[in-house]
Design a protein around this motif. Sequence first.
Motif, PDB file in Angstrom:
ATOM      1  N   HIS A 129       0.823  -1.218   0.000  1.00 11.15           N
ATOM      2  CA  HIS A 129       0.000   0.000   0.000  1.00 11.15           C
ATOM      3  C   HIS A 129       0.849   1.257   0.000  1.00 11.15           C
ATOM      4  N   LYS A 130       1.958   1.195   0.760  1.00 13.58           N
ATOM      5  CA  LYS A 130       2.779   2.412   0.883  1.00 13.58           C
ATOM      6  C   LYS A 130       3.334   2.798  -0.479  1.00 13.58           C
ATOM      7  N   ARG A 131       3.820   1.787  -1.121  1.00  8.66           N
ATOM      8  CA  ARG A 131       4.428   2.064  -2.425  1.00  8.66           C
ATOM      9  C   ARG A 131       3.365   2.576  -3.393  1.00  8.66           C
ATOM     10  N   SER A 132       2.208   1.916  -3.378  1.00  5.82           N
ATOM     11  CA  SER A 132       1.124   2.325  -4.282  1.00  5.82           C
ATOM     12  C   SER A 132       0.677   3.756  -3.976  1.00  5.82           C
ATOM     13  N   ALA A 133       0.626   4.043  -2.703  1.00  4.11           N
ATOM     14  CA  ALA A 133       0.194   5.399  -2.306  1.00  4.11           C
ATOM     15  C   ALA A 133       1.200   6.433  -2.789  1.00  4.11           C
ATOM     16  N   GLN A 134       2.455   6.108  -2.602  1.00  5.34           N
ATOM     17  CA  GLN A 134       3.500   7.039  -3.034  1.00  5.34           C
ATOM     18  C   GLN A 134       3.419   7.255  -4.550  1.00  5.34           C
ATOM     19  N   GLN A 135       3.217   6.155  -5.269  1.00  2.00           N
ATOM     20  CA  GLN A 135       3.130   6.233  -6.738  1.00  2.00           C
ATOM     21  C   GLN A 135       1.957   7.128  -7.154  1.00  2.00           C
ATOM     22  N   LEU A 136       0.863   6.941  -6.460  1.00  2.00           N
ATOM     23  CA  LEU A 136      -0.317   7.743  -6.827  1.00  2.00           C
ATOM     24  C   LEU A 136      -0.079   9.225  -6.525  1.00  2.00           C
ATOM     25  N   ALA A 137       0.550   9.493  -5.374  1.00  3.21           N
ATOM     26  CA  ALA A 137       0.806  10.895  -5.009  1.00  3.21           C
ATOM     27  C   ALA A 137       1.710  11.557  -6.037  1.00  3.21           C
ATOM     28  N   ILE A 138       2.682  10.810  -6.483  1.00  4.40           N
ATOM     29  CA  ILE A 138       3.593  11.355  -7.490  1.00  4.40           C
ATOM     30  C   ILE A 138       2.807  11.594  -8.785  1.00  4.40           C
ATOM     31  N   ALA A 139       2.016  10.597  -9.136  1.00  8.07           N
ATOM     32  CA  ALA A 139       1.244  10.722 -10.375  1.00  8.07           C
ATOM     33  C   ALA A 139       0.282  11.911 -10.312  1.00  8.07           C
ATOM     34  N   MET A 140      -0.149  12.222  -9.150  1.00  5.67           N
ATOM     35  CA  MET A 140      -1.103  13.340  -8.999  1.00  5.67           C
ATOM     36  C   MET A 140      -0.374  14.681  -8.849  1.00  5.67           C
ATOM     37  N   GLY A 141       0.916  14.681  -9.008  1.00  5.54           N
ATOM     38  CA  GLY A 141       1.636  15.965  -8.976  1.00  5.54           C
ATOM     39  C   GLY A 141       2.014  16.375  -7.573  1.00  5.54           C
ATOM     40  N   LEU A 148       0.613  16.185  -4.749  1.00  2.00           N
ATOM     41  CA  LEU A 148      -0.345  16.685  -3.734  1.00  2.00           C
ATOM     42  C   LEU A 148      -0.388  15.681  -2.579  1.00  2.00           C
ATOM     43  N   THR A 149      -1.125  15.995  -1.541  1.00  2.60           N
ATOM     44  CA  THR A 149      -1.125  15.122  -0.349  1.00  2.60           C
ATOM     45  C   THR A 149      -2.219  14.068  -0.462  1.00  2.60           C
ATOM     46  N   LEU A 150      -1.786  12.844  -0.219  1.00  2.61           N
ATOM     47  CA  LEU A 150      -2.724  11.731  -0.291  1.00  2.61           C
ATOM     48  C   LEU A 150      -2.854  11.109   1.095  1.00  2.61           C
ATOM     49  N   VAL A 151      -4.067  10.919   1.541  1.00  4.64           N
ATOM     50  CA  VAL A 151      -4.294  10.238   2.827  1.00  4.64           C
ATOM     51  C   VAL A 151      -5.063   8.961   2.514  1.00  4.64           C
ATOM     52  N   LEU A 152      -4.351   7.858   2.515  1.00  5.15           N
ATOM     53  CA  LEU A 152      -5.030   6.582   2.259  1.00  5.15           C
ATOM     54  C   LEU A 152      -5.501   6.028   3.602  1.00  5.15           C
ATOM     55  N   LYS A 153      -6.788   5.949   3.745  1.00  7.62           N
ATOM     56  CA  LYS A 153      -7.358   5.539   5.038  1.00  7.62           C
ATOM     57  C   LYS A 153      -7.427   4.022   5.110  1.00  7.62           C
ATOM     58  N   GLY A 154      -7.208   3.511   6.268  1.00  2.17           N
ATOM     59  CA  GLY A 154      -7.280   2.058   6.465  1.00  2.17           C
ATOM     60  C   GLY A 154      -6.824   1.710   7.863  1.00  2.17           C
ATOM     61  N   LYS A 203       6.984  12.389  -1.661  1.00  5.27           N
ATOM     62  CA  LYS A 203       8.361  12.575  -1.199  1.00  5.27           C
ATOM     63  C   LYS A 203       8.462  12.125   0.259  1.00  5.27           C
ATOM     64  N   ASN A 204       7.552  12.604   1.065  1.00  3.29           N
ATOM     65  CA  ASN A 204       7.519  12.254   2.491  1.00  3.29           C
ATOM     66  C   ASN A 204       6.372  11.268   2.728  1.00  3.29           C
ATOM     67  N   MET A 205       6.562  10.516   3.773  1.00  2.00           N
ATOM     68  CA  MET A 205       5.475   9.594   4.126  1.00  2.00           C
ATOM     69  C   MET A 205       5.329   9.502   5.633  1.00  2.00           C
ATOM     70  N   LEU A 206       4.127   9.580   6.063  1.00  2.00           N
ATOM     71  CA  LEU A 206       3.799   9.372   7.478  1.00  2.00           C
ATOM     72  C   LEU A 206       2.771   8.255   7.543  1.00  2.00           C
ATOM     73  N   THR A 207       2.881   7.494   8.594  1.00  2.00           N
ATOM     74  CA  THR A 207       1.838   6.468   8.774  1.00  2.00           C
ATOM     75  C   THR A 207       1.250   6.618  10.163  1.00  2.00           C
ATOM     76  N   CYS A 208       0.016   6.266  10.251  1.00  2.58           N
ATOM     77  CA  CYS A 208      -0.671   6.340  11.557  1.00  2.58           C
ATOM     78  C   CYS A 208      -1.368   5.007  11.792  1.00  2.58           C
ATOM     79  N   SER A 209      -0.858   4.311  12.777  1.00  3.83           N
ATOM     80  CA  SER A 209      -1.478   3.014  13.064  1.00  3.83           C
ATOM     81  C   SER A 209      -2.230   3.068  14.397  1.00  3.83           C
ATOM     82  N   GLN A 210      -2.437   4.291  14.854  1.00  3.47           N
ATOM     83  CA  GLN A 210      -3.172   4.453  16.115  1.00  3.47           C
ATOM     84  C   GLN A 210      -4.587   3.893  15.963  1.00  3.47           C
ATOM     85  N   GLU A 211      -4.938   3.064  16.903  1.00  5.21           N
ATOM     86  CA  GLU A 211      -6.243   2.409  16.798  1.00  5.21           C
ATOM     87  C   GLU A 211      -7.360   3.418  17.076  1.00  5.21           C
ATOM     88  N   GLY A 212      -8.298   3.465  16.185  1.00  5.50           N
ATOM     89  CA  GLY A 212      -9.469   4.317  16.419  1.00  5.50           C
ATOM     90  C   GLY A 212     -10.607   3.454  16.887  1.00  5.50           C
TER      91      GLY A 212
END
Length: 576
Positions: free
Chosen positions: A505-517, A519-525, A534-543
């Motif tokens: 997912h991380k790689r796919s998300a990064q690829q999509l963000a790059i493809a979109m120019g 911009l910031t992508l927040v893939l929820k899950g 370029k940068n990546m943050l992940t949040c695994s805090q349980e909601g």
Amino acid sequence: MLVNATRGFLWSDMETRALLNIWGEHDVQTALDGNFRNSHVYRDVANRLCELGFDRTPDQCRIRVKSLKRQYFQAKEGSRKNGQYHKMCKFYDEMERILSNRSLVESQDIDSVAVGGDETMDEDAESTELLQEAHMDGSGECSFMEHPVKTEYPSCPIPVTVGGMSSFPTKQSSLTKTNPPATSSSRPRRSKKRFANMSLEKLMEKFLEQSMEAEDNFYRLEEQRLQAEDKRREEEHSRELQMLQMLGQIFAGIRAPSPAPQATPQPSCIPQTNPAVPPTRPPFGNGNHPPALTEFASHSQPAGPGLLMEEGDAQFIERSFSLGTAAMDNVIPLLRNTIPPLTSKKHKGQDGRIGIIGGCQEYTGAPFFAAISALKVGADLSHVFCTKDAAPVIKSYSPELIVHPVLDSPNAVEEIEKWLPRLHSLVVGPGLGREDMLLKNAKEIIERSKLRGIPIIIDADGLWLVAKEPSVIQGYQRGILTPNFMEFTRLYEAMHHEPLDSTDHKRSAQQLAIAMGHLTLVLKGEEDIITDGKNMLTCSQEGSGRRCGGQGDLLSGSLGVFAHWAFSSPPDATKG
Ligand SMILES: NC(=O)C1=CN([C@@H]2O[C@H](COP(=O)(O)OP(=O)(O)OC[C@H]3O[C@@H](n4cnc5c(N)ncnc54)[C@H](OP(=O)(O)O)[C@@H]3O)[C@@H](O)[C@H]2O)[C@@H](O)CC1
Ligand SMILES: Nc1ncnc2c1ncn2[C@@H]1O[C@H](COP(=O)(O)OP(=O)(O)OP(=O)(O)O)[C@@H](O)[C@H]1O
């Protein structure tokens, strides 16, 4: 004109004197003395009174005279005992003058009635007496004998009640002595009437006594009730004071400056369990939180004094922002820097006017969730631009929201564009639906917002639009996409024209963000992935353990506010 046409049974002194003058005349007295049937005499008296301007019936005259006689004889009896007669009979002298000429028989007879019967009549009681008279005698005949009449029946002792006890009149009694020819037809009638008078008056007396007693009781109980109410109010008041004091302590705890602020919340800011080590509250913004955050913090743990609040606050920060990775932890101070201080120097709207583009006939909840969470996070105003039929529903959810029913109007874009200069950020998509006309309007609004540099968060059906026309947001640095996995897949495939590799997912998300120019992508899950390529943050805090609808809307609405705060902060506050 009649002087007393409306006076009813009450007699004025003037009327009474006029009556006594007529009644006291020798002719009248003679007529009364000599006749058992005396209605014609009173008719005459009434007529003469009428000539003087007093409208009285013969019966009223007769009853009035009778009442005066009773008062007179009571007064006479009273004067024998204590000399207080003048208080009991106003017309004592007139009566004395008239009645002293009457036979001893009659006076003694009446005397016995007045005194023995314990009657206390006054002018006000005449109505009662008249009622009694109506029962006793409907002929207009004098039911109280002015003159004894002989009958064929032998006399017999009649029981009289004195002081509640029955007794028989003795031979020595004035009644028997002065009325030897008393008949059985007259005696029982008189006795009956006396009993009726007595019992009714006694009943009235008793009734009055009981009324007064009941009234006393009522006032006593009322006083007790008022006292109890006062006490309850005092207790309530002191309880309220206690609550306020507690609240004061809580707020003092929240506002108290942290003694040793930590630059970065470390795992150590998880609630302290060692009471020897005082817990510290990491600084948040400049220490002056937006109300919603403070409120949230205060509700995130059991209410208690300041110390507990410090722990709860720390826990809140930990749960929300210390997200398990060093990279994410570094973001926390930057986030703090973006949160505007609460101050009286600003006016309404300066901390955020957020616009939501969404809300159609099917989906009214999504735009509401987004708009209301923007307010809860700390925005000042929240606008919803929705279709006409969604508007009343959304309005009725909350009076806090400003709802514009324009999204499906022919000039929707122009209508909404008028508001753009006033909006700090835009959230496009929650509950937008996928109708072509609505998507077209949304696209145009995105385009015009971009021209103004407004941060744009695109979620839900807004992402459907992006999947169809990526260029609408592609390359816009103030754009944030918040796809769930389904939306992400759609976007990815639209951009890359190949199936998504769901193993990374991380790689796919990064690829999509790059493809979109970038911009910031927040893939929820289960683990949120935030990247600009370029940068990546992940949040695994349980909601929440629940995966109910609307959670993404809460996120997009909140992001609308944070995006405004972040983009309007100076570059060094967010490190660019
Ligand atoms: N109260 C309201 O008014 C609410 C209104 N809302 C509004 O509804 C509109 C439509 O939004 P949407 O997300 O339901 O539509 P869409 O993109 O077709 O996805 C649905 C399909 O995607 C799938 N799926 C979803 N998540 C997935 C995942 N993580 N991982 C894998 N699959 C996943 C799921 O597949 P399934 O479970 O059927 O297999 C489902 O069929 C939009 O405007 C939104 O704002 C909502 O905000 C809710 C509250
Ligand atoms: N499997 C999961 N485990 C834990 N948290 C999750 C999971 N999936 C989503 N979340 C969290 O739920 C929030 C909403 O994500 P979700 O995927 O429900 O969005 P959405 O489908 O767009 O929501 P909405 O119903 O509002 O349209 C996100 O903040 C995400 O962190």
